[in-house]
Design an enzyme around this catalytic site. Structure first.
Site, PDB file in Angstrom:
ATOM      1  N   ASP A   9      -2.864  75.455  61.639  1.00  0.00           N
ATOM      2  CA  ASP A   9      -1.577  76.082  61.283  1.00  0.00           C
ATOM      3  C   ASP A   9      -0.642  76.366  62.463  1.00  0.00           C
ATOM      4  O   ASP A   9      -0.062  77.463  62.549  1.00  0.00           O
ATOM      5  CB  ASP A   9      -1.814  77.387  60.504  1.00  0.00           C
ATOM      6  CG  ASP A   9      -2.558  77.168  59.191  1.00  0.00           C
ATOM      7  OD1 ASP A   9      -3.037  76.045  58.957  1.00  0.00           O
ATOM      8  OD2 ASP A   9      -2.661  78.134  58.412  1.00  0.00           O
ATOM      9  N   HIS A  62       0.082  86.007  47.318  1.00  0.00           N
ATOM     10  CA  HIS A  62       0.049  85.890  48.790  1.00  0.00           C
ATOM     11  C   HIS A  62       1.379  86.328  49.410  1.00  0.00           C
ATOM     12  O   HIS A  62       1.397  86.907  50.496  1.00  0.00           O
ATOM     13  CB  HIS A  62      -0.236  84.422  49.126  1.00  0.00           C
ATOM     14  CG  HIS A  62      -0.547  84.127  50.545  1.00  0.00           C
ATOM     15  ND1 HIS A  62      -1.575  84.718  51.236  1.00  0.00           N
ATOM     16  CD2 HIS A  62       0.037  83.258  51.422  1.00  0.00           C
ATOM     17  CE1 HIS A  62      -1.613  84.228  52.476  1.00  0.00           C
ATOM     18  NE2 HIS A  62      -0.639  83.343  52.614  1.00  0.00           N
ATOM     19  N   HIS A  78       6.410  82.496  53.772  1.00  0.00           N
ATOM     20  CA  HIS A  78       6.255  81.671  54.972  1.00  0.00           C
ATOM     21  C   HIS A  78       5.766  80.285  54.571  1.00  0.00           C
ATOM     22  O   HIS A  78       5.170  80.110  53.498  1.00  0.00           O
ATOM     23  CB  HIS A  78       5.243  82.319  55.944  1.00  0.00           C
ATOM     24  CG  HIS A  78       3.895  82.522  55.324  1.00  0.00           C
ATOM     25  ND1 HIS A  78       3.579  83.643  54.588  1.00  0.00           N
ATOM     26  CD2 HIS A  78       2.782  81.737  55.285  1.00  0.00           C
ATOM     27  CE1 HIS A  78       2.341  83.541  54.138  1.00  0.00           C
ATOM     28  NE2 HIS A  78       1.824  82.388  54.539  1.00  0.00           N
ATOM     29  N   LYS A 103      -2.659  72.900  52.672  1.00  0.00           N
ATOM     30  CA  LYS A 103      -3.396  73.897  51.865  1.00  0.00           C
ATOM     31  C   LYS A 103      -2.425  74.965  51.392  1.00  0.00           C
ATOM     32  O   LYS A 103      -1.354  75.131  51.997  1.00  0.00           O
ATOM     33  CB  LYS A 103      -4.505  74.548  52.713  1.00  0.00           C
ATOM     34  CG  LYS A 103      -3.999  75.303  53.949  1.00  0.00           C
ATOM     35  CD  LYS A 103      -5.156  75.841  54.784  1.00  0.00           C
ATOM     36  CE  LYS A 103      -4.661  76.467  56.088  1.00  0.00           C
ATOM     37  NZ  LYS A 103      -3.914  77.724  55.931  1.00  0.00           N
ATOM     38  N   CYS A 145      -6.479  82.620  59.548  1.00  0.00           N
ATOM     39  CA  CYS A 145      -6.836  81.228  59.204  1.00  0.00           C
ATOM     40  C   CYS A 145      -7.844  80.626  60.165  1.00  0.00           C
ATOM     41  O   CYS A 145      -8.688  79.815  59.750  1.00  0.00           O
ATOM     42  CB  CYS A 145      -5.574  80.377  59.098  1.00  0.00           C
ATOM     43  SG  CYS A 145      -4.614  80.810  57.629  1.00  0.00           S
TER      44      CYS A 145
HETATM   45  C1  VGL Z   1      -2.054  82.900  58.056  1.00  0.00           C
HETATM   46  C2  VGL Z   1      -1.361  84.933  57.304  1.00  0.00           C
HETATM   47  C3  VGL Z   1      -0.898  84.385  56.154  1.00  0.00           C
HETATM   48  C4  VGL Z   1      -2.689  82.098  59.133  1.00  0.00           C
HETATM   49  C5  VGL Z   1      -1.614  82.332  56.889  1.00  0.00           C
HETATM   50  O1  VGL Z   1      -2.343  80.925  59.313  1.00  0.00           O
HETATM   51  O2  VGL Z   1      -3.556  82.660  59.827  1.00  0.00           O
HETATM   52  N1  VGL Z   1      -1.941  84.196  58.247  1.00  0.00           N
HETATM   53  N2  VGL Z   1      -1.040  83.085  55.946  1.00  0.00           N
END
Ligand code: VGL
Length: 194
Positions: A9, A62, A78, A103, A145
């Site tokens: 990510d 989420h 996001h 994902k 993540c």
């Molecule tokens: C993530 C918070 C919300 C990450 C993803 O990539 O760690 N953190 N969504």
């Protein structure tokens, strides 16, 4: 050992200036690029994941839509599919990434194991097909993540290492706790690497 690199990510919304930008995210993007120049050919496959959420949806709770996010399990919107925020940070050299995983379409999905490759393959199937023995993990965010991906990776019975100079977290305390959880799960934390 036959090894895979997972880059978790490294997206504009998770680096400084993004919807959920973490401190040190842009530096991690640039440092992963430097690491790839020296090390990409040590890996059988270089896999990068992207959070890829639906627009106009709370993505299974989420996204905090009407309330303030708690930054634990609800977040500002996001990484909406197709937006700038969902693209890889421009400091990440994508030329050496050999597999892309998305994902989180309509659901929370912290682990890369919840994603699917652009060829429609699951992560366990890909790891078995390529006979991967070791998985190295870098990226964002250490405490969410990266943690979830590393725990799922070690649960496959493979050797797993997290390269701690190439990760950035949402919050300092939860990042320290995440690294401890990883160690307890048998994941190796590597702080020095070329
Ligand atoms: C993530 C918070 C919300 C990450 C993803 O990539 O760690 N953190 N969504």
């Amino acid at each position: 050992m036959v090894a895979a690199l997972f880059i978790i990510d490294v997206q504009n919304d998770f680096t400084e200036g993004g919807a959920l930008g973490v401190n040190g995210g842009a530096a991690v993007a640039a440092d992963i690029t430097t690491f790839l120049w020296a090390n990409a050919d040590h890996y059988c496959v270089v896999v990068a994941s992207r959070d890829w959420h639906d627009a106009n949806s709370d993505n299974g709770g989420h996204f905090a839509m009407d309330a303030e996010p708690n930054f634990v399990d609800t977040w500002p919107p996001h990484c909406v599919a197709g937006t700038y925020g969902a693209e890889y940070d421009p400091a990440l050299n994508t030329g050496q990434i050999t597999m892309h995983v998305r994902k989180g379409q309509g659901v929370p999905a912290y682990s890369i194991f919840e994603g699917i490759t652009d060829d429609g393959e699951s992560i366990p199937a890909m790891l078995d097909r390529l006979e991967i023995e070791r998985i190295d993990i870098v990226g964002i965010a250490t405490d969410y993540c990266v943690l979830a991906s590393a725990l799922d990776a070690v649960a496959t019975g493979r050797s797993v290492r997290v390269l701690t100079r190439l990760v950035a977290g949402v919050a300092p305390e939860s990042s320290v706790a995440a690294l401890a959880t990883m160690q307890e799960a048998g994941i190796t934390l590597v702080s020095e690497h070329d």
